[in-house]
Scaffold this motif. Structure first.
Motif, PDB file in Angstrom:
ATOM      1  N   ASN A  61       0.648  -1.145   0.072  1.00  0.00           N
ATOM      2  CA  ASN A  61      -0.059   0.120   0.011  1.00  0.00           C
ATOM      3  C   ASN A  61       0.741   1.290   0.110  1.00  0.00           C
ATOM      4  OD1 ASN A  61      -2.261  -1.401   0.032  1.00  0.00           O
ATOM      5  ND2 ASN A  61      -2.549  -1.375   2.315  1.00  0.00           N
ATOM      6  N   ALA A  62       1.960   1.232   0.574  1.00  0.00           N
ATOM      7  CA  ALA A  62       3.025   2.330   0.918  1.00  0.00           C
ATOM      8  C   ALA A  62       3.886   2.309  -0.580  1.00  0.00           C
ATOM      9  CB  ALA A  62       3.752   2.313   1.900  1.00  0.00           C
ATOM     10  N   ASN A  63       3.695   1.330  -1.499  1.00  0.00           N
ATOM     11  CA  ASN A  63       4.596   1.609  -2.655  1.00  0.00           C
ATOM     12  C   ASN A  63       5.821   1.278  -2.771  1.00  0.00           C
ATOM     13  OD1 ASN A  63       2.221   1.415  -4.484  1.00  0.00           O
ATOM     14  ND2 ASN A  63       2.235   3.794  -4.493  1.00  0.00           N
ATOM     15  N   PHE A  64       6.241   0.397  -1.351  1.00  0.00           N
ATOM     16  CA  PHE A  64       7.737   0.132  -1.033  1.00  0.00           C
ATOM     17  C   PHE A  64       8.128  -1.197  -1.971  1.00  0.00           C
ATOM     18  CE2 PHE A  64       7.369   2.407   2.883  1.00  0.00           C
ATOM     19  CZ  PHE A  64       8.020   3.423   2.673  1.00  0.00           C
ATOM     20  N   ILE A  65       7.035  -2.063  -2.085  1.00  0.00           N
ATOM     21  CA  ILE A  65       6.838  -3.179  -3.100  1.00  0.00           C
ATOM     22  C   ILE A  65       5.816  -3.270  -3.864  1.00  0.00           C
ATOM     23  CG2 ILE A  65       8.488  -4.575  -1.430  1.00  0.00           C
ATOM     24  CD1 ILE A  65       6.205  -6.234  -0.497  1.00  0.00           C
ATOM     25  N   THR A  66       5.923  -4.051  -4.772  1.00  0.00           N
ATOM     26  CA  THR A  66       4.649  -4.078  -5.827  1.00  0.00           C
ATOM     27  C   THR A  66       4.676  -5.580  -5.974  1.00  0.00           C
ATOM     28  OG1 THR A  66       5.818  -3.706  -7.609  1.00  0.00           O
ATOM     29  CG2 THR A  66       4.811  -1.883  -6.819  1.00  0.00           C
ATOM     30  N   LYS A  67       3.268  -5.986  -6.165  1.00  0.00           N
ATOM     31  CA  LYS A  67       3.021  -7.411  -6.560  1.00  0.00           C
ATOM     32  C   LYS A  67       3.456  -7.449  -8.311  1.00  0.00           C
ATOM     33  CE  LYS A  67      -0.625  -8.856  -3.499  1.00  0.00           C
ATOM     34  NZ  LYS A  67      -1.763  -9.182  -3.463  1.00  0.00           N
ATOM     35  N   GLY A  68       4.369  -8.437  -8.483  1.00  0.00           N
ATOM     36  CA  GLY A  68       4.914  -8.444  -9.754  1.00  0.00           C
ATOM     37  C   GLY A  68       4.435  -9.594 -10.710  1.00  0.00           C
ATOM     38  N   GLY A  69       3.213  -9.955 -10.274  1.00  0.00           N
ATOM     39  CA  GLY A  69       2.467 -11.244 -10.953  1.00  0.00           C
ATOM     40  C   GLY A  69       2.889 -12.395  -9.986  1.00  0.00           C
ATOM     41  N   SER A  70       2.655 -13.620 -10.704  1.00  0.00           N
ATOM     42  CA  SER A  70       3.011 -14.837 -10.107  1.00  0.00           C
ATOM     43  C   SER A  70       3.493 -15.803 -10.798  1.00  0.00           C
ATOM     44  CB  SER A  70       1.406 -15.516  -9.733  1.00  0.00           C
ATOM     45  OG  SER A  70       0.608 -15.660 -10.819  1.00  0.00           O
ATOM     46  N   CYS A  71       4.101 -16.720 -10.374  1.00  0.00           N
ATOM     47  CA  CYS A  71       5.078 -17.846 -11.017  1.00  0.00           C
ATOM     48  C   CYS A  71       4.048 -19.029 -11.661  1.00  0.00           C
ATOM     49  CB  CYS A  71       6.293 -18.282 -10.352  1.00  0.00           C
ATOM     50  SG  CYS A  71       6.949 -19.708 -11.257  1.00  0.00           S
ATOM     51  N   PRO A  72       3.812 -19.345 -12.730  1.00  0.00           N
ATOM     52  CA  PRO A  72       2.836 -20.316 -12.935  1.00  0.00           C
ATOM     53  C   PRO A  72       3.391 -21.769 -12.524  1.00  0.00           C
ATOM     54  CG  PRO A  72       3.804 -19.639 -15.170  1.00  0.00           C
ATOM     55  CD  PRO A  72       4.126 -18.564 -13.827  1.00  0.00           C
ATOM     56  N   LEU A  73       4.638 -21.967 -12.485  1.00  0.00           N
ATOM     57  CA  LEU A  73       5.044 -23.267 -11.946  1.00  0.00           C
ATOM     58  C   LEU A  73       5.092 -23.136 -10.240  1.00  0.00           C
ATOM     59  CD1 LEU A  73       8.252 -23.661 -14.130  1.00  0.00           C
ATOM     60  CD2 LEU A  73       5.977 -24.674 -14.355  1.00  0.00           C
ATOM     61  N   GLU A  74       5.077 -22.308  -9.846  1.00  0.00           N
ATOM     62  CA  GLU A  74       5.174 -22.286  -8.280  1.00  0.00           C
ATOM     63  C   GLU A  74       3.779 -21.867  -7.802  1.00  0.00           C
ATOM     64  OE1 GLU A  74       8.139 -19.531  -6.840  1.00  0.00           O
ATOM     65  OE2 GLU A  74       9.701 -20.476  -7.777  1.00  0.00           O
ATOM     66  N   GLY A  75       3.134 -21.194  -8.609  1.00  0.00           N
ATOM     67  CA  GLY A  75       1.640 -20.672  -7.908  1.00  0.00           C
ATOM     68  C   GLY A  75       1.545 -19.731  -6.825  1.00  0.00           C
TER      69      GLY A  75
END
Length: 106
Positions: A61-75
Motif C-alpha cells: 500500500n505504501a508502494n515500497f514493494i509491488t506485486k509483480g505477478g505470479s509464477c505459473p510453476l510455483e503458483g
C-alpha cells in the motif's frame, strides 16, 4: 541496464530471517524482545514472522514493494522492490543498520 527482479515471499522472509538473526543486528539484544505475549509465552520467532507477514500488505500500500505477478510453476505471488537505493541507505543509516554489507555489487 536491467533493474531489480521479482522475488517470492519466501525469499523476502528468508532475507529478513537472516538479517534478524545476525550477530551484529540481533533482535534478541533489543529491550522490546523481552516482552511477553498476552498468552503468557515469550515473544518469539513465530510471533515475529507473523508480524512481518502482516506488514507485507502495508509495504504494498505504501508502494515500497509491488506485486509483480505470479509464477505459473510455483503458483506463488512475486514481488518487486520499488524503493531507491538512496532511500534504503538513508533508512538503514537512521536505524544504524549496515545495509551496504548486505548489498550485492557487480
Amino acid at each position: 541496464m536491467k533493474g531489480p527482479g521479482t522475488f517470492p515471499l519466501d525469499r523476502l522472509l528468508a532475507i529478513f530471517q537472516c538479517i534478524a538473526s545476525s550477530d551484529e543486528y540481533s533482535l534478541e539484544n533489543d529491550e522490546d524482545s523481552q516482552e511477553t505475549t498476552g498468552l503468557g509465552g515469550d515473544f518469539g520467532e513465530n510471533n515475529l514472522m507473523s508480524d512481518i507477514l502482516l506488514q507485507v500488505p502495508s509495504l504494498c500500500n505504501a508502494n515500497f514493494i509491488t506485486k509483480g505477478g505470479s509464477c505459473p510453476l510455483e503458483g506463488s505471488t512475486r514481488y518487486r522492490s520499488t524503493v531507491s537505493e538512496d532511500l534504503a541507505l538513508k533508512v538503514a543509516r537512521s536505524l544504524k543498520f549496515p545495509l551496504s554489507k548486505y548489498l550485492y555489487r557487480r
